[in-house]
Design a protein around this motif. Sequence first.
Motif, PDB file in Angstrom:
ATOM      1  N   GLY A 236       0.838  -1.209   0.000  1.00 34.78           N
ATOM      2  CA  GLY A 236       0.000   0.000   0.000  1.00 34.78           C
ATOM      3  C   GLY A 236       0.860   1.241   0.000  1.00 34.78           C
ATOM      4  N   ASP A 237       0.347   2.301   0.372  1.00 37.38           N
ATOM      5  CA  ASP A 237      -1.027   2.585   0.769  1.00 37.38           C
ATOM      6  C   ASP A 237      -1.851   2.748  -0.516  1.00 37.38           C
ATOM      7  OD1 ASP A 237      -3.392   3.799   1.650  1.00 37.38           O
ATOM      8  OD2 ASP A 237      -2.436   4.969   3.174  1.00 37.38           O
ATOM      9  N   ILE A 238      -2.822   1.874  -0.731  1.00 40.39           N
ATOM     10  CA  ILE A 238      -3.524   1.901  -2.016  1.00 40.39           C
ATOM     11  C   ILE A 238      -4.310   3.198  -2.202  1.00 40.39           C
ATOM     12  CG2 ILE A 238      -3.650  -0.607  -2.283  1.00 40.39           C
ATOM     13  CD1 ILE A 238      -6.691  -0.260  -1.512  1.00 40.39           C
ATOM     14  N   ALA A 239      -4.636   3.891  -1.094  1.00 40.76           N
ATOM     15  CA  ALA A 239      -5.314   5.183  -1.239  1.00 40.76           C
ATOM     16  C   ALA A 239      -4.419   6.153  -1.993  1.00 40.76           C
ATOM     17  CB  ALA A 239      -5.665   5.756   0.129  1.00 40.76           C
TER      18      ALA A 239
ATOM     19  N   PRO B 117      -3.061  23.205  11.759  1.00 38.83           N
ATOM     20  CA  PRO B 117      -2.808  21.942  11.056  1.00 38.83           C
ATOM     21  C   PRO B 117      -3.348  21.953   9.621  1.00 38.83           C
ATOM     22  CG  PRO B 117      -3.564  21.519  13.286  1.00 38.83           C
ATOM     23  CD  PRO B 117      -3.721  22.994  13.058  1.00 38.83           C
ATOM     24  N   SER B 118      -4.452  22.678   9.390  1.00 38.38           N
ATOM     25  CA  SER B 118      -4.983  22.745   8.023  1.00 38.38           C
ATOM     26  C   SER B 118      -3.955  23.411   7.113  1.00 38.38           C
ATOM     27  CB  SER B 118      -6.283  23.559   7.986  1.00 38.38           C
ATOM     28  OG  SER B 118      -7.121  23.175   9.043  1.00 38.38           O
ATOM     29  N   ILE B 119      -3.311  24.439   7.644  1.00 35.96           N
ATOM     30  CA  ILE B 119      -2.312  25.152   6.837  1.00 35.96           C
ATOM     31  C   ILE B 119      -1.099  24.248   6.583  1.00 35.96           C
ATOM     32  CG2 ILE B 119      -0.794  27.170   6.770  1.00 35.96           C
ATOM     33  CD1 ILE B 119      -2.947  28.595   8.505  1.00 35.96           C
ATOM     34  N   LEU B 120      -0.715  23.468   7.588  1.00 40.37           N
ATOM     35  CA  LEU B 120       0.404  22.530   7.377  1.00 40.37           C
ATOM     36  C   LEU B 120       0.084  21.557   6.250  1.00 40.37           C
ATOM     37  CD1 LEU B 120       1.496  21.583  11.003  1.00 40.37           C
ATOM     38  CD2 LEU B 120       2.565  23.160   9.438  1.00 40.37           C
ATOM     39  N   ALA B 121      -1.172  21.095   6.231  1.00 45.28           N
ATOM     40  CA  ALA B 121      -1.577  20.162   5.177  1.00 45.28           C
ATOM     41  C   ALA B 121      -1.548  20.857   3.823  1.00 45.28           C
ATOM     42  CB  ALA B 121      -2.975  19.630   5.466  1.00 45.28           C
ATOM     43  N   ILE B 122      -2.025  22.098   3.789  1.00 45.93           N
ATOM     44  CA  ILE B 122      -2.026  22.853   2.534  1.00 45.93           C
ATOM     45  C   ILE B 122      -0.592  23.052   2.043  1.00 45.93           C
ATOM     46  CG2 ILE B 122      -2.503  25.153   1.569  1.00 45.93           C
ATOM     47  CD1 ILE B 122      -5.082  25.112   3.395  1.00 45.93           C
ATOM     48  N   TYR B 204      -9.215   9.701   9.697  1.00 47.42           N
ATOM     49  CA  TYR B 204      -8.162   9.431   8.712  1.00 47.42           C
ATOM     50  C   TYR B 204      -8.451   8.132   7.964  1.00 47.42           C
ATOM     51  CZ  TYR B 204      -3.568   9.242   6.569  1.00 47.42           C
ATOM     52  OH  TYR B 204      -2.546   9.208   5.651  1.00 47.42           O
ATOM     53  N   ALA B 205      -8.824   7.105   8.721  1.00 47.11           N
ATOM     54  CA  ALA B 205      -9.084   5.802   8.097  1.00 47.11           C
ATOM     55  C   ALA B 205     -10.254   5.904   7.121  1.00 47.11           C
ATOM     56  CB  ALA B 205      -9.382   4.764   9.182  1.00 47.11           C
ATOM     57  N   VAL B 206     -11.289   6.664   7.503  1.00 44.79           N
ATOM     58  CA  VAL B 206     -12.458   6.800   6.621  1.00 44.79           C
ATOM     59  C   VAL B 206     -12.078   7.556   5.341  1.00 44.79           C
ATOM     60  CG1 VAL B 206     -14.738   7.887   6.429  1.00 44.79           C
ATOM     61  CG2 VAL B 206     -14.145   6.585   8.476  1.00 44.79           C
ATOM     62  N   ARG B 265      -4.698  16.666   5.178  1.00 44.36           N
ATOM     63  CA  ARG B 265      -4.012  16.257   3.951  1.00 44.36           C
ATOM     64  C   ARG B 265      -4.806  15.155   3.251  1.00 44.36           C
ATOM     65  NH1 ARG B 265       2.149  14.724   2.411  1.00 44.36           N
ATOM     66  NH2 ARG B 265       1.587  13.637   0.504  1.00 44.36           N
ATOM     67  N   ASN B 266      -5.296  14.201   4.046  1.00 45.58           N
ATOM     68  CA  ASN B 266      -6.053  13.100   3.474  1.00 45.58           C
ATOM     69  C   ASN B 266      -7.353  13.616   2.835  1.00 45.58           C
ATOM     70  OD1 ASN B 266      -6.124  10.411   2.862  1.00 45.58           O
ATOM     71  ND2 ASN B 266      -6.531   9.696   4.942  1.00 45.58           N
ATOM     72  N   ALA B 267      -7.988  14.581   3.503  1.00 44.83           N
ATOM     73  CA  ALA B 267      -9.222  15.152   2.947  1.00 44.83           C
ATOM     74  C   ALA B 267      -8.932  15.899   1.647  1.00 44.83           C
ATOM     75  CB  ALA B 267      -9.868  16.087   3.970  1.00 44.83           C
TER      76      ALA B 267
END
Lengths: 255, 429
Positions: A236-239, B117-122, B204-206, B265-267
């Motif tokens: 992975g990570d496959i995402a 944290p949103s800015i870090l992801a951006i 995160y997992a979702v 970041r995941n979003a």
Amino acid sequence: MKVTLVMKPATKSFIPIEAESIVPKNFLAGTDLSVWRGNRELRLDEVFSISVEGDADRVEDVEVVLSGDTSRLKRVGEYMDGGKITILGGIGMHCGNFMSDGTIEVHGNADGWLGREMAGGTIICRGDAADYCASGYRGGRKGMTGGTVEVFGRAGDFLAESIAAGTVIVHGDAGDMAGAEMHGGTLVVHGNCSRPAANMKSGSCYVFGTAQGMLPTFRKVGTIQHEGRTLIQFTGDIANRGKGNLFVKDYKYLD
Amino acid sequence: MIVKDAVCPFCGCLCDDIEVEVEGGRVVAVTNACELGTTKFMGEKRMKNPILRDGNQWKEITCDEAVRYAADMLLDAERPLLYGWSGTHGEAQCVGVHMAELVRGVIDNTSSVCHGPSILAIQEVGHPGCTLGVVKNRADLVIYWGSNPIDAHPRHLSRYTRYAEGFFLENAFRDRKVIVVDVRRTETAEIADEFVQIKPGGDYAVLSALRAIVQGKTETIPRTVAGVTREQLVRVANLCKSAKFGAVYFGLGLTMTRGKYKNIRNAIELVSELSRHTKFTISAMRGHYNVYGSNEVNTWMTGYPFGIDFSRGIAFYNPGETTAVDILARKECDAALIVGSDPAAHFPRRCLEHLSEIPVVQLDPYPNATTAFCNVQIPVAVTGIDAEGTAYRMDGVPIRTRKVLSSDYLSDREVLLQMYTLMQEAKGQ
Ligand code: SF4
């Protein structure tokens, strides 16, 4: 040449001291160096009792030994390119940032960002390492690109974030998101950790304990034998369309 | 007197359609604002004069004395912290950055405890965002993730999403779907078409699972992910893919929970994935009315949005190290200037312990929790009420707040400029 720096008790003890001048190479030219406490520049001998034994004309022959309360001393060994630094107690943040060669040995605990964006050399931490050990910098795409970090205690969160090459070994447990965004290199956690290798693209991550909160986006491949252990192999990570390898002894989803 | 098109200086929606009725130097009625905004406009019990702690008592002092105290405090410090800034206008924030650079201190704003944290992801993966107007007119799918606008941004739903008309939507109320994702059934969840309830710490997992499903890799996903069934995840992914224009709004329920910037970041990466199929955008539900402005001002002046350390004469940025909570908890500053925020109401106890040990000056119109930790407090005019200045809406649109009444209070900018002038003189500039 052995340079011994004994930290003097400080009056404003909580203001961190930035000491990127403490790298073996600099001591080849003497000890007329400076460090910064907050916005004040201080001579090295205002902060440390200094003694020098022997001499050297190659960086490989320089050892710097730090003692006293060095836990708030930041950036020691930054850009280090040879020689040895031994820290008898704990060390503050950013020890060994960007180092490319030589050895740093920390006998106590290391604060955050130990070996940040390291390119080569060896860091040994006998105690625990805080968050972001062997990681990258904010917003950076590449973290560690070479060398070895070995932690004999525990490691905090975001261990080896964005690692691109090199090896990171933690003998105890690691925190959350070990090996997040990894795209190369090898990460080994002897204990447990949570959500390892999140969003990984490539590289190998080994967890000899339990991977808590295992992410649902790793595809099970089978089992392998590794150094006498049976490990479950995932890819992975496959995402992230990743093709990394994650090996765990055991895992638990948050289901 | 009725002032039309006043701007509400409370939340990041920065509503600019407020009518304020003023009589005898006081606001007596407010139209169009929500309850939060109305309370802010009608706010009373302001402090009259600057105060200085004198043993166990407060002593009133002149503004000049208070300004001199603050300037000396900052000049003497080895690592002063200048914190707050989300509750003031951009022009004052500019002076704050100049001051921090001059005294080689650390300047941080409240984003370090909200959307930092949103800015870090951006900074890691960019920001596929758009203005609120685009969402209002085009979005046929809106996802609120870890945010509860009915409580925190009450007019977001009526001006831009659930209850708003849309120029490119025939019947916006019917055509616009709303999905709410949260760990508990909030009031906003009650008006959603689909509610996804996630176990705490499972965002995160979702998000990862949704990314995989959007790519067609459903078979790898376990039967449930953080309390959400695979069927529901597939349904949500299909709703997203079949939308013409989707918009994700996330709040502190995503930003400040386990994983923090990695959640965002995941979003963002989910939104990028969806943009391979349709048009999708994502934005943060910014809280304080000008917290976005503090990021803008800091970025254009220093290169970094918050947590900037000038100790060495150049800007250094490392959230987790150069941010107010971390500095205070580790006792790494020796003086603090607080402007436009109330850290004592939100910060952990360890931080407050250090605040009580160092000199603190606060600029704020009202007595608040931080007052108890101050050596000096200087009351100032309220931006959007008796001071004007620029603020940035949650979508990055700058809006000039208006002055709806006059008072004798100086604005934040005026007080800070006086301090800065004294500091420049002391530094021989
Ligand atoms: S939604 Fe926000 S900006 Fe608009 S009136 Fe309410 S508090 Fe003020």
